[in-house]
Every structure is written in structure tokens, then in C-alpha cells.
Design a protein around this motif. Sequence first.
Motif, PDB file in Angstrom:
ATOM      1  N   ARG A  44      36.998  10.373  17.382  1.00  0.00           N
ATOM      2  CA  ARG A  44      37.295   9.656  18.628  1.00  0.00           C
ATOM      3  C   ARG A  44      38.545   8.792  18.490  1.00  0.00           C
ATOM      4  NH1 ARG A  44      31.719   8.982  18.724  1.00  0.00           N
ATOM      5  NH2 ARG A  44      31.883   6.898  17.835  1.00  0.00           N
ATOM      6  N   ARG A  45      38.670   8.132  17.356  1.00  0.00           N
ATOM      7  CA  ARG A  45      39.751   7.171  17.163  1.00  0.00           C
ATOM      8  C   ARG A  45      41.060   7.825  16.743  1.00  0.00           C
ATOM      9  NH1 ARG A  45      40.667   3.882  12.432  1.00  0.00           N
ATOM     10  NH2 ARG A  45      38.771   4.787  11.590  1.00  0.00           N
ATOM     11  N   LEU A  46      40.980   8.919  15.977  1.00  0.00           N
ATOM     12  CA  LEU A  46      42.189   9.430  15.327  1.00  0.00           C
ATOM     13  C   LEU A  46      42.641  10.814  15.766  1.00  0.00           C
ATOM     14  CD1 LEU A  46      41.221   8.213  11.780  1.00  0.00           C
ATOM     15  CD2 LEU A  46      42.896   7.183  13.305  1.00  0.00           C
ATOM     16  N   ALA A  47      41.764  11.602  16.315  1.00  0.00           N
ATOM     17  CA  ALA A  47      42.136  12.970  16.663  1.00  0.00           C
ATOM     18  C   ALA A  47      42.324  13.088  18.168  1.00  0.00           C
ATOM     19  CB  ALA A  47      41.074  13.950  16.167  1.00  0.00           C
ATOM     20  N   PRO A  48      43.559  13.235  18.622  1.00  0.00           N
ATOM     21  CA  PRO A  48      43.777  13.435  20.061  1.00  0.00           C
ATOM     22  C   PRO A  48      42.999  14.650  20.557  1.00  0.00           C
ATOM     23  CG  PRO A  48      45.858  13.187  18.884  1.00  0.00           C
ATOM     24  CD  PRO A  48      44.782  13.300  17.848  1.00  0.00           C
ATOM     25  N   GLY A  50      41.678  17.967  21.547  1.00  0.00           N
ATOM     26  CA  GLY A  50      42.114  19.307  21.191  1.00  0.00           C
ATOM     27  C   GLY A  50      42.676  19.434  19.784  1.00  0.00           C
ATOM     28  N   SER A  51      42.801  18.335  19.050  1.00  0.00           N
ATOM     29  CA  SER A  51      43.319  18.430  17.689  1.00  0.00           C
ATOM     30  C   SER A  51      42.168  18.425  16.682  1.00  0.00           C
ATOM     31  CB  SER A  51      44.298  17.293  17.397  1.00  0.00           C
ATOM     32  OG  SER A  51      43.603  16.067  17.355  1.00  0.00           O
ATOM     33  N   THR A  52      42.498  18.747  15.459  1.00  0.00           N
ATOM     34  CA  THR A  52      41.513  18.828  14.397  1.00  0.00           C
ATOM     35  C   THR A  52      41.903  17.871  13.287  1.00  0.00           C
ATOM     36  OG1 THR A  52      41.129  21.155  14.921  1.00  0.00           O
ATOM     37  CG2 THR A  52      40.400  20.407  12.766  1.00  0.00           C
ATOM     38  N   LEU A  53      40.967  17.074  12.829  1.00  0.00           N
ATOM     39  CA  LEU A  53      41.211  16.125  11.752  1.00  0.00           C
ATOM     40  C   LEU A  53      40.886  16.798  10.416  1.00  0.00           C
ATOM     41  CD1 LEU A  53      42.062  13.172  11.327  1.00  0.00           C
ATOM     42  CD2 LEU A  53      39.644  12.558  11.423  1.00  0.00           C
ATOM     43  N   LEU A  54      41.921  17.019   9.604  1.00  0.00           N
ATOM     44  CA  LEU A  54      41.755  17.704   8.323  1.00  0.00           C
ATOM     45  C   LEU A  54      41.632  16.735   7.158  1.00  0.00           C
ATOM     46  CD1 LEU A  54      44.436  20.511   8.798  1.00  0.00           C
ATOM     47  CD2 LEU A  54      42.020  20.506   9.464  1.00  0.00           C
ATOM     48  N   GLY A  55      42.261  15.579   7.310  1.00  0.00           N
ATOM     49  CA  GLY A  55      42.232  14.580   6.250  1.00  0.00           C
ATOM     50  C   GLY A  55      42.438  13.212   6.849  1.00  0.00           C
ATOM     51  N   LEU A  56      42.171  12.190   6.034  1.00  0.00           N
ATOM     52  CA  LEU A  56      42.274  10.830   6.523  1.00  0.00           C
ATOM     53  C   LEU A  56      42.685   9.908   5.384  1.00  0.00           C
ATOM     54  CD1 LEU A  56      41.745   8.696   8.753  1.00  0.00           C
ATOM     55  CD2 LEU A  56      39.365   8.636   7.939  1.00  0.00           C
ATOM     56  N   TYR A  57      43.714   9.094   5.636  1.00  0.00           N
ATOM     57  CA  TYR A  57      44.113   8.053   4.693  1.00  0.00           C
ATOM     58  C   TYR A  57      43.642   6.720   5.248  1.00  0.00           C
ATOM     59  CZ  TYR A  57      46.936   4.549   2.352  1.00  0.00           C
ATOM     60  OH  TYR A  57      47.344   3.438   1.658  1.00  0.00           O
ATOM     61  N   GLU A  58      42.943   5.942   4.431  1.00  0.00           N
ATOM     62  CA  GLU A  58      42.494   4.609   4.805  1.00  0.00           C
ATOM     63  C   GLU A  58      42.922   3.647   3.703  1.00  0.00           C
ATOM     64  OE1 GLU A  58      38.313   5.002   6.929  1.00  0.00           O
ATOM     65  OE2 GLU A  58      38.402   6.277   5.135  1.00  0.00           O
ATOM     66  N   GLY A  59      43.689   2.649   4.073  1.00  0.00           N
ATOM     67  CA  GLY A  59      44.096   1.677   3.078  1.00  0.00           C
ATOM     68  C   GLY A  59      45.367   0.965   3.465  1.00  0.00           C
ATOM     69  N   ARG A  85      38.309  24.823   6.315  1.00  0.00           N
ATOM     70  CA  ARG A  85      37.762  26.186   6.159  1.00  0.00           C
ATOM     71  C   ARG A  85      37.803  26.951   7.483  1.00  0.00           C
ATOM     72  NH1 ARG A  85      35.526  27.784   1.545  1.00  0.00           N
ATOM     73  NH2 ARG A  85      34.933  26.224   0.010  1.00  0.00           N
ATOM     74  N   ARG A  86      37.495  26.267   8.583  1.00  0.00           N
ATOM     75  CA  ARG A  86      37.480  26.958   9.875  1.00  0.00           C
ATOM     76  C   ARG A  86      38.876  27.408  10.306  1.00  0.00           C
ATOM     77  NH1 ARG A  86      33.415  23.122  10.527  1.00  0.00           N
ATOM     78  NH2 ARG A  86      34.743  21.590  11.563  1.00  0.00           N
ATOM     79  N   LEU A  87      39.905  26.695   9.875  1.00  0.00           N
ATOM     80  CA  LEU A  87      41.272  27.071  10.241  1.00  0.00           C
ATOM     81  C   LEU A  87      41.866  28.156   9.345  1.00  0.00           C
ATOM     82  CD1 LEU A  87      42.924  23.648  11.105  1.00  0.00           C
ATOM     83  CD2 LEU A  87      42.361  25.511  12.671  1.00  0.00           C
ATOM     84  N   ALA A  88      41.331  28.299   8.146  1.00  0.00           N
ATOM     85  CA  ALA A  88      41.898  29.248   7.180  1.00  0.00           C
ATOM     86  C   ALA A  88      41.348  30.652   7.409  1.00  0.00           C
ATOM     87  CB  ALA A  88      41.590  28.785   5.764  1.00  0.00           C
ATOM     88  N   ASP A  89      42.267  31.623   7.474  1.00  0.00           N
ATOM     89  CA  ASP A  89      41.872  33.018   7.686  1.00  0.00           C
ATOM     90  C   ASP A  89      41.431  33.714   6.405  1.00  0.00           C
ATOM     91  OD1 ASP A  89      42.478  32.855  10.409  1.00  0.00           O
ATOM     92  OD2 ASP A  89      44.569  33.413  10.058  1.00  0.00           O
TER      93      ASP A  89
END
Length: 123
Positions: A44-48, A50-59, A85-89
Motif C-alpha cells: 500500500r505504501r510503496l508499490a504504486p 499495478g506495480s510489483t514490489l520485488l525488494g525493500l530497503y529500510e534504514g 519468481r512470478r515474473l521470471a520465465d
Amino acid sequence: MNSSRLTFEDLVSEALDGLPDAFLKAMDNLEIVVEPEPRDEHRRRLAPAGSTLLGLYEGVPKTARTSGYGLVVPDKITIFEGPIRRLADDDEALKRLVQRTVVHEIAHHFGISDDRLRELGAY
């Protein structure tokens, strides 16, 4: 693609091992973990939409650390296995996507923004 979680974690380790020594030596107070999926609050906070959140940096990025930076919990990079995994063919695409995601999140650790990554042609 029936790679196990251990194999996915191995791909993350390989991506880290492939970084130049100068970057590895400069990374500090940083934890890198693999999680199955981003939490709803992250999406909700980080992925606009239609986009997919693959990784996250916190710090606190290294460029924002001052002389008062100390005795703090480690920065955290989370790599999300399910979305990648879902994005990789295939296995080769999985390896490339893991590497790209790890490098992207480490760039944030060094204070490089998404806008700057776009300027650099990183995506």
C-alpha cells in the motif's frame, strides 16, 4: 522452474558475491533477508497501483548518516521471493531478476534514489 527456497537464497548470495569488493567493504550495519511476500502495508505504501514490489530497503542510507549515527539497528534489505519468481520465465531470468533486485536495493543503502537509478539507466 522448481527451484527450492534454498536455491533462491543461494541466488541472493551469488548476487552479493558478484559485487565489486569495494562495495562489499563499504556496506556496513546491513542485514539482507529473503521473505516470501511483501506485507500489505508495504504494498500500500510503496508499490504504486499495478506495480510489483520485488525488494525493500529500510534504514538510513550511508549518505544520510552523520557523526551521531551509532548504536542503531542494522539497515535491512528484504528480497521478496514470490513476486520475483512470478515474473521470471525461466531459471536464467530468475537469476538475472534476483541480481538486479539485490543491486537495486544496495544502491538505496548507498543513498542512490529511484529517480537517480532511472537517470543512470538502471531501469
